[in-house]
Scaffold this motif. Structure first.
Motif, PDB file in Angstrom:
ATOM      1  N   ILE A 136       0.650  -1.162  -0.066  1.00  0.00           N
ATOM      2  CA  ILE A 136       0.176   0.033  -0.024  1.00  0.00           C
ATOM      3  C   ILE A 136       0.768   1.281  -0.103  1.00  0.00           C
ATOM      4  CG2 ILE A 136      -1.818   1.306   1.258  1.00  0.00           C
ATOM      5  CD1 ILE A 136      -2.349  -1.237   2.726  1.00  0.00           C
ATOM      6  N   GLY A 137       0.760   2.172  -0.849  1.00  0.00           N
ATOM      7  CA  GLY A 137       1.596   3.143  -1.071  1.00  0.00           C
ATOM      8  C   GLY A 137       1.050   4.463  -1.834  1.00  0.00           C
ATOM      9  N   TRP A 138       1.839   5.506  -1.643  1.00  0.00           N
ATOM     10  CA  TRP A 138       1.430   6.880  -2.316  1.00  0.00           C
ATOM     11  C   TRP A 138       1.726   6.649  -3.753  1.00  0.00           C
ATOM     12  CZ3 TRP A 138       3.790  11.398   1.333  1.00  0.00           C
ATOM     13  CH2 TRP A 138       2.971  11.429   2.631  1.00  0.00           C
ATOM     14  N   LYS A 139       1.294   7.331  -4.605  1.00  0.00           N
ATOM     15  CA  LYS A 139       1.774   7.288  -5.827  1.00  0.00           C
ATOM     16  C   LYS A 139       3.268   7.241  -6.081  1.00  0.00           C
ATOM     17  CE  LYS A 139       1.857  10.138 -10.182  1.00  0.00           C
ATOM     18  NZ  LYS A 139       1.261  11.428 -10.981  1.00  0.00           N
ATOM     19  N   SER A 140       3.879   8.340  -5.293  1.00  0.00           N
ATOM     20  CA  SER A 140       5.310   8.372  -5.497  1.00  0.00           C
ATOM     21  C   SER A 140       6.046   7.217  -4.990  1.00  0.00           C
ATOM     22  CB  SER A 140       5.910   9.764  -4.375  1.00  0.00           C
ATOM     23  OG  SER A 140       5.512   9.361  -3.021  1.00  0.00           O
ATOM     24  N   ALA A 141       5.558   6.431  -4.324  1.00  0.00           N
ATOM     25  CA  ALA A 141       6.157   5.166  -4.045  1.00  0.00           C
ATOM     26  C   ALA A 141       6.686   4.084  -5.143  1.00  0.00           C
ATOM     27  CB  ALA A 141       5.494   4.196  -2.952  1.00  0.00           C
ATOM     28  N   PHE A 142       5.842   4.288  -6.108  1.00  0.00           N
ATOM     29  CA  PHE A 142       5.869   3.466  -7.467  1.00  0.00           C
ATOM     30  C   PHE A 142       6.643   4.362  -8.491  1.00  0.00           C
ATOM     31  CE2 PHE A 142       2.336   1.858  -4.970  1.00  0.00           C
ATOM     32  CZ  PHE A 142       2.640   0.444  -4.604  1.00  0.00           C
ATOM     33  N   SER A 143       7.578   4.941  -8.196  1.00  0.00           N
ATOM     34  CA  SER A 143       8.358   5.732  -9.235  1.00  0.00           C
ATOM     35  C   SER A 143       9.417   4.651  -9.700  1.00  0.00           C
ATOM     36  CB  SER A 143       8.849   6.867  -8.671  1.00  0.00           C
ATOM     37  OG  SER A 143       9.792   7.048  -7.884  1.00  0.00           O
ATOM     38  N   PRO A 144      10.171   5.020 -10.708  1.00  0.00           N
ATOM     39  CA  PRO A 144      11.444   4.170 -11.124  1.00  0.00           C
ATOM     40  C   PRO A 144      12.473   4.132 -10.063  1.00  0.00           C
ATOM     41  CG  PRO A 144      10.573   5.632 -12.963  1.00  0.00           C
ATOM     42  CD  PRO A 144       9.643   5.966 -11.773  1.00  0.00           C
ATOM     43  N   HIS A 145      12.752   5.210  -9.237  1.00  0.00           N
ATOM     44  CA  HIS A 145      13.876   5.334  -8.497  1.00  0.00           C
ATOM     45  C   HIS A 145      13.534   4.751  -6.995  1.00  0.00           C
ATOM     46  CE1 HIS A 145      11.770   8.891  -7.671  1.00  0.00           C
ATOM     47  NE2 HIS A 145      12.606   8.878  -6.313  1.00  0.00           N
ATOM     48  N   ARG A 146      12.391   4.165  -6.866  1.00  0.00           N
ATOM     49  CA  ARG A 146      11.739   3.622  -5.661  1.00  0.00           C
ATOM     50  C   ARG A 146      11.517   2.293  -5.786  1.00  0.00           C
ATOM     51  NH1 ARG A 146       9.192   7.115  -2.196  1.00  0.00           N
ATOM     52  NH2 ARG A 146       8.813   5.391  -0.840  1.00  0.00           N
ATOM     53  N   PHE A 147      10.331   2.046  -5.981  1.00  0.00           N
ATOM     54  CA  PHE A 147       9.752   0.432  -5.973  1.00  0.00           C
ATOM     55  C   PHE A 147       9.467   0.112  -7.381  1.00  0.00           C
ATOM     56  CE2 PHE A 147       7.132   0.926  -1.792  1.00  0.00           C
ATOM     57  CZ  PHE A 147       8.363   1.259  -1.025  1.00  0.00           C
ATOM     58  N   GLY A 148       9.445   0.945  -8.383  1.00  0.00           N
ATOM     59  CA  GLY A 148       9.476   0.632  -9.488  1.00  0.00           C
ATOM     60  C   GLY A 148       7.819   0.504  -9.933  1.00  0.00           C
ATOM     61  N   SER A 149       7.231   0.312 -11.188  1.00  0.00           N
ATOM     62  CA  SER A 149       6.080   0.365 -11.365  1.00  0.00           C
ATOM     63  C   SER A 149       5.017  -1.024 -10.752  1.00  0.00           C
ATOM     64  CB  SER A 149       5.634   0.193 -13.044  1.00  0.00           C
ATOM     65  OG  SER A 149       6.267  -1.277 -13.441  1.00  0.00           O
ATOM     66  N   ILE A 150       3.775  -0.640 -10.627  1.00  0.00           N
ATOM     67  CA  ILE A 150       2.933  -1.558 -10.297  1.00  0.00           C
ATOM     68  C   ILE A 150       2.845  -2.648 -11.258  1.00  0.00           C
ATOM     69  CG2 ILE A 150       0.246  -1.831  -9.972  1.00  0.00           C
ATOM     70  CD1 ILE A 150       0.311   1.115  -9.152  1.00  0.00           C
ATOM     71  N   ARG A 151       2.900  -2.499 -12.353  1.00  0.00           N
ATOM     72  CA  ARG A 151       2.874  -3.640 -13.343  1.00  0.00           C
ATOM     73  C   ARG A 151       4.029  -4.703 -12.852  1.00  0.00           C
ATOM     74  NH1 ARG A 151      -2.106  -2.922 -14.532  1.00  0.00           N
ATOM     75  NH2 ARG A 151      -2.408  -0.686 -15.437  1.00  0.00           N
ATOM     76  N   TRP A 152       5.446  -4.233 -12.690  1.00  0.00           N
ATOM     77  CA  TRP A 152       6.537  -4.913 -12.223  1.00  0.00           C
ATOM     78  C   TRP A 152       6.038  -5.910 -11.218  1.00  0.00           C
ATOM     79  CZ3 TRP A 152       9.690  -6.286  -8.294  1.00  0.00           C
ATOM     80  CH2 TRP A 152      10.924  -6.946  -8.640  1.00  0.00           C
ATOM     81  N   TRP A 153       5.391  -5.303 -10.292  1.00  0.00           N
ATOM     82  CA  TRP A 153       4.902  -6.133  -9.066  1.00  0.00           C
ATOM     83  C   TRP A 153       3.775  -7.190  -9.335  1.00  0.00           C
ATOM     84  CZ3 TRP A 153       7.906  -6.507  -4.866  1.00  0.00           C
ATOM     85  CH2 TRP A 153       8.786  -5.324  -4.381  1.00  0.00           C
ATOM     86  N   GLU A 154       2.944  -6.774 -10.267  1.00  0.00           N
ATOM     87  CA  GLU A 154       1.812  -7.513 -10.539  1.00  0.00           C
ATOM     88  C   GLU A 154       2.328  -8.814 -11.393  1.00  0.00           C
ATOM     89  OE1 GLU A 154      -0.932  -4.876 -12.744  1.00  0.00           O
ATOM     90  OE2 GLU A 154      -1.946  -4.631 -10.829  1.00  0.00           O
ATOM     91  N   ALA A 155       3.381  -8.461 -12.172  1.00  0.00           N
ATOM     92  CA  ALA A 155       3.927  -9.752 -12.716  1.00  0.00           C
ATOM     93  C   ALA A 155       4.711 -10.659 -11.973  1.00  0.00           C
ATOM     94  CB  ALA A 155       4.962  -9.059 -13.909  1.00  0.00           C
ATOM     95  N   ARG A 156       4.727 -10.130 -10.649  1.00  0.00           N
ATOM     96  CA  ARG A 156       5.329 -11.172  -9.630  1.00  0.00           C
ATOM     97  C   ARG A 156       4.177 -11.666  -8.763  1.00  0.00           C
ATOM     98  NH1 ARG A 156       8.447  -8.314 -12.244  1.00  0.00           N
ATOM     99  NH2 ARG A 156      10.618  -9.149 -12.666  1.00  0.00           N
ATOM    100  N   SER A 157       3.068 -11.433  -9.057  1.00  0.00           N
ATOM    101  CA  SER A 157       1.913 -11.943  -8.304  1.00  0.00           C
ATOM    102  C   SER A 157       1.722 -11.116  -6.786  1.00  0.00           C
ATOM    103  CB  SER A 157       1.868 -13.391  -8.116  1.00  0.00           C
ATOM    104  OG  SER A 157       1.798 -14.055  -9.199  1.00  0.00           O
ATOM    105  N   ILE A 158       2.116  -9.970  -6.674  1.00  0.00           N
ATOM    106  CA  ILE A 158       2.291  -9.103  -5.628  1.00  0.00           C
ATOM    107  C   ILE A 158       1.275  -7.794  -5.704  1.00  0.00           C
ATOM    108  CG2 ILE A 158       3.539  -7.787  -3.827  1.00  0.00           C
ATOM    109  CD1 ILE A 158       5.824  -9.599  -4.706  1.00  0.00           C
ATOM    110  N   PRO A 159       0.154  -7.838  -5.326  1.00  0.00           N
ATOM    111  CA  PRO A 159      -0.813  -6.754  -5.532  1.00  0.00           C
ATOM    112  C   PRO A 159      -0.400  -5.576  -5.013  1.00  0.00           C
ATOM    113  CG  PRO A 159      -1.757  -8.439  -4.079  1.00  0.00           C
ATOM    114  CD  PRO A 159      -0.520  -8.957  -4.705  1.00  0.00           C
TER     115      PRO A 159
END
Length: 333
Positions: A136-159
Motif C-alpha cells: 500500500i503506498g502513495w503514487k510516489s512510492a511506485f516511481s522508477p527510483h523507488r519501488f518501480g512500476s505497479i506492473r512490475w509487482w503484478e507480474a510477480r503476483s504481488i498486488p
C-alpha cells in the motif's frame, strides 16, 4: 612479529566495521504471524487506479498478512483498524515523523507488532527482502527510483494499492475518494464494521445548517511553511474539498504563496499544516512576522495549526480534519 601485529590490526578493523554496519532489512524466510492461510470464502475485486489514474482491478483470494506500507501517514488508518500484526514493514518520510510518534503513544502495543519501521525511503531491492504479499503506498512510492512500476509487482503476483488522494494522482481529490480508501481497507482486511462506522461519522460531520446566520462563505488558505517559503494547497487536494464542503472558498490556485501573495489574497482564515511539534513552532513563529500584521486572519487571530495527517491521505483522520476545519471556520458554533 610485525606481520602478526599488522594482521591483528586488519582483523580488528574488519570487526569494528562489521559492528558499525547493521542491515535493517534481513530476508525473512519464515512467516511472522498466524494469518498466512487466512483464505476467504470467496475472492474479492477492488477497483483501484495506477499512477496515471488509469482504472485497474485488484483480485484477492486471501487476506494479506505480509503488508508493506509506504508512507507512514497511512499507518494513521491501518493501526487504529487493528491490523498491525498483518504489517511486515513500513517506511516513514519526514512528513510523517510526528504522526508516527503520536501513534506510538496512542497504540503502543499495535505498533510493536510491526517488525520493521524504516525512518528512510527504501528501494525496490530492500522491499523485495520483506517478501510482501501486498503493498500500500502513495503514487510516489511506485516511481522508477523507488519501488518501480505497479506492473512490475503484478507480474510477480504481488498486488499493490495506490492511494488515490496522494501526489495529485487525481487532479481533484474528494472526500468520497478517501471514503473509498477506507471501504477498500475494510474489504481487504475484513474490518468493514469499523470502516463503515468511520464513513458514517465523516458524512455526518459534513452536515451543516446553511440557514444558520453564523454560516457564511469565507476565503481560506491552507499553507505549509518551509523556512521563508510557503506552499499553497489548492482545491485539487482533498483538503480543498473539505474546505469547500464546509462552506469555505480557496481562491488561490497556484502551488506557491509568498508573503506578498498572501497579503494580496488576504484570506479570512489560514490553516497552517505542520509535520511535528518543531515544525509547528516554526510555523507559528512565521505568522508572528510583522510583515503579516495587515492580514485579516492575523488581526482576528484566525490562523490555525493543523496536523499534516489530518489533510493528506488522512483516511480515518479525515474526521479529525473536518472537525478542525469546521471549528476554524465557525468558532462560535
Amino acid at each position: 612479529m610485525k606481520k602478526s601485529i599488522l594482521l591483528l590490526f586488519v582483523m580488528g578493523g574488519i570487526i569494528i566495521a562489521a559492528a558499525m554496519v547493521r542491515d535493517p532489512y534481513p530476508v525473512m524466510d519464515e512467516p511472522r504471524n498466524n494469518y498466512v492461510n487466512d483464505i476467504r470464502h470467496e475472492s474479492i475485486e477492488i477497483q483501484n487506479i495506477d499512477t496515471n489514474e488509469e482504472p485497474r482491478s485488484i483480485y484477492l483470494t486471501t487476506i494479506p498478512s505480509r503488508v508493506f506500507v509506504c508512507d507512514g501517514v497511512l499507518l494513521n488508518t491501518l493501526i487504529p483498524l487493528g491490523i498491525g500484526d498483518r504489517i511486515i514493514g513500513a517506511s516513514i518520510s519526514n512528513t510523517a515523523s510526528g504522526l508516527y510518534e503520536n501513534l506510538k503513544r496512542e497504540y503502543p502495543e499495535e505498533i510493536k507488532k510491526i517488525p520493521h519501521i524504516s525512518s528512510r525511503l527504501i528501494s525496490r531491492e530492500e522491499l523485495i527482502s520483506y517478501q510482501p504479499d501486498f503493498i500500500i503506498g502513495w503514487k510516489s512510492a511506485f516511481s522508477p527510483h523507488r519501488f518501480g512500476s505497479i506492473r512490475w509487482w503484478e507480474a510477480r503476483s504481488i498486488p499493490s494499492y495506490v492511494v488515490a488522494t496522494s501526489n495529485h494522482v487525481k487532479k481533484s481529490a474528494t472526500i468520497e475518494d478517501e471514503c473509498k480508501f477506507l471501504d477498500d481497507m475494510g474489504q481487504i482486511f475484513d474490518v468493514q464494521e469499523k470502516t463503515n462506522a468511520v464513513i458514517r461519522d465523516i458524512y455526518a460531520e459534513l452536515e451543516i445548517d446553511w440557514t444558520d446566520d453564523r454560516v457564511k462563505q469565507q476565503d481560506v488558505m491552507v499553507v505549509e511553511v518551509d523556512g521563508n517559503e510557503v506552499m499553497n494547497y489548492d482545491e485539487g487536494w482533498i483538503v480543498g474539498d473539505m474546505v469547500r464542503r464546509l462552506g469555505g472558498r480557496m481562491p488561490l490556485q497556484s502551488e506557491s504563496a509568498g508573503v506578498e501573495e498572501m497579503i494580496l489574497q488576504n484570506p479570512d482564515v489560514i490553516f497552517a499544516v505542520y509535520f511535528d511539534e518543531r515544525h509547528r513552532a516554526q510555523s507559528e513563529a512565521f505568522f508572528r512576522n510583522v510583515r503579516l500584521n495587515s492580514l485579516r486572519a492575523v488581526q482576528n487571530k484566525r490562523i490555525y495549526m493543523i496536523p499534516f495527517g489530518y489533510i493528506y491521505t488522512p483516511g480515518i483522520k479525515t474526521l479529525d480534519g473536518l472537525r478542525a476545519i469546521k471549528k476554524g471556520l465557525y468558532p462560535n458554533m
